[in-house]
Motif scaffolding. Structure first.
Motif, PDB file in Angstrom:
ATOM      1  N   ARG A   1      -6.659  -1.845 -11.618  1.00  0.00           N
ATOM      2  CA  ARG A   1      -7.077  -2.360 -10.311  1.00  0.00           C
ATOM      3  C   ARG A   1      -7.378  -1.263  -9.297  1.00  0.00           C
ATOM      4  N   PRO A   2      -6.529  -0.234  -9.128  1.00  0.00           N
ATOM      5  CA  PRO A   2      -6.877   0.820  -8.163  1.00  0.00           C
ATOM      6  C   PRO A   2      -8.142   1.583  -8.549  1.00  0.00           C
ATOM      7  N   VAL A   3      -8.373   1.740  -9.828  1.00  0.00           N
ATOM      8  CA  VAL A   3      -9.584   2.427 -10.284  1.00  0.00           C
ATOM      9  C   VAL A   3     -10.816   1.605  -9.918  1.00  0.00           C
ATOM     10  N   VAL A   4     -10.734   0.302 -10.121  1.00  0.00           N
ATOM     11  CA  VAL A   4     -11.849  -0.575  -9.768  1.00  0.00           C
ATOM     12  C   VAL A   4     -12.093  -0.535  -8.267  1.00  0.00           C
ATOM     13  N   ALA A   5     -11.021  -0.512  -7.469  1.00  0.00           N
ATOM     14  CA  ALA A   5     -11.180  -0.412  -6.011  1.00  0.00           C
ATOM     15  C   ALA A   5     -11.913   0.880  -5.644  1.00  0.00           C
ATOM     16  N   ALA A   6     -11.548   1.974  -6.266  1.00  0.00           N
ATOM     17  CA  ALA A   6     -12.224   3.254  -5.999  1.00  0.00           C
ATOM     18  C   ALA A   6     -13.689   3.184  -6.412  1.00  0.00           C
ATOM     19  N   MET A   7     -13.977   2.529  -7.521  1.00  0.00           N
ATOM     20  CA  MET A   7     -15.355   2.375  -7.965  1.00  0.00           C
ATOM     21  C   MET A   7     -16.158   1.536  -6.972  1.00  0.00           C
ATOM     22  N   LEU A   8     -15.520   0.520  -6.394  1.00  0.00           N
ATOM     23  CA  LEU A   8     -16.202  -0.297  -5.385  1.00  0.00           C
ATOM     24  C   LEU A   8     -16.538   0.524  -4.143  1.00  0.00           C
ATOM     25  N   PHE A   9     -15.609   1.400  -3.728  1.00  0.00           N
ATOM     26  CA  PHE A   9     -15.904   2.284  -2.601  1.00  0.00           C
ATOM     27  C   PHE A   9     -17.080   3.207  -2.932  1.00  0.00           C
ATOM     28  N   GLY A  10     -17.120   3.701  -4.161  1.00  0.00           N
ATOM     29  CA  GLY A  10     -18.244   4.538  -4.590  1.00  0.00           C
ATOM     30  C   GLY A  10     -19.555   3.766  -4.552  1.00  0.00           C
ATOM     31  N   ALA A  11     -19.517   2.510  -4.986  1.00  0.00           N
ATOM     32  CA  ALA A  11     -20.711   1.666  -4.946  1.00  0.00           C
ATOM     33  C   ALA A  11     -21.160   1.444  -3.509  1.00  0.00           C
ATOM     34  N   PHE A  12     -20.204   1.214  -2.630  1.00  0.00           N
ATOM     35  CA  PHE A  12     -20.516   1.042  -1.216  1.00  0.00           C
ATOM     36  C   PHE A  12     -21.269   2.256  -0.688  1.00  0.00           C
ATOM     37  N   TRP A  13     -20.784   3.436  -1.016  1.00  0.00           N
ATOM     38  CA  TRP A  13     -21.426   4.651  -0.522  1.00  0.00           C
ATOM     39  C   TRP A  13     -22.842   4.810  -1.083  1.00  0.00           C
TER      40      TRP A  13
END
Length: 177
Positions: free
Chosen positions: A118-130
């Motif tokens: 889950r934390p890895v997916v959250a970090a990936m979502l932040f990367g997608a946002f950027w």
């Protein structure tokens, strides 16, 4: 190699690397389509992601369909779409079959792995946002537009029906930008 072969193997890779859901895979899709193959510019990629979000279906599938069509017409569209779906579908089917036959200890292990991811997916979502926001840095009006519609998205009708927000943003963007 033919264009269809390159499309097929590129989107097989995207499909196999699409862990964490559609939005979380945007940086990976970006790398393949913009950096590795230069099939899209930064701005075109941001537009593809926006379009893919507005249409039904996963981002990777919609991007595959668009890029495939752009490069090789209907055959490219079909090839890229099948490629991005086929390998993950086979892997998920195999995993589901194995987990359905798993014992209690194995199921506990699988649940722990899911919690750890889950934390890895959250970090990936932040990367997608950027990746989606980065092209906006050249125009302050787009930042303002983004902030205004983020604020509006918190209100009840738009939370229940995000499609209304898309229609409102598209209309406002057409008029104002």
């Amino acid at each position: 190699m033919s264009v269809l072969s390159v499309l097929f193997f590129t989107f097989i890779r995207i499909g196999l690397g699409a862990f964490g859901g559609g939005l979380a895979t945007i940086p990976f899709i970006h790398h393949e389509l913009v950096v590795s193959h230069a099939w899209l510019t930064e701005r075109e990629f941001a537009e593809v992601v926006s379009l893919a979000q507005m249409t039904p279906g996963p981002v990777a599938v919609n991007a595959a369909t668009y890029v495939g069509y752009r490069l090789a017409g209907f055959a490219g569209s079909l090839t890229a779409t099948i490629a991005v779906v086929a390998a993950p579908l086979a892997l998920v089917s195999a995993a589901a079959w194995l987990l359905s036959r798993a014992s209690g200890r194995t199921k506990t292990w699988a649940e722990r792995v899911q919690r750890a991811l889950r934390p890895v997916v959250a970090a990936m979502l932040f990367g997608a946002f950027w990746m989606v926001v980065r092209p906006l840095t050249k125009d302050w009006r787009l930042w303002l537009f983004t902030l205004v519609f983020f604020g509006i998205s918190r209100f009840s009708p738009f939370r229940k029906y995000p499609q209304l927000l898309l229609v409102a943003a598209g209309t406002a963007g057409t008029i104002l930008l």
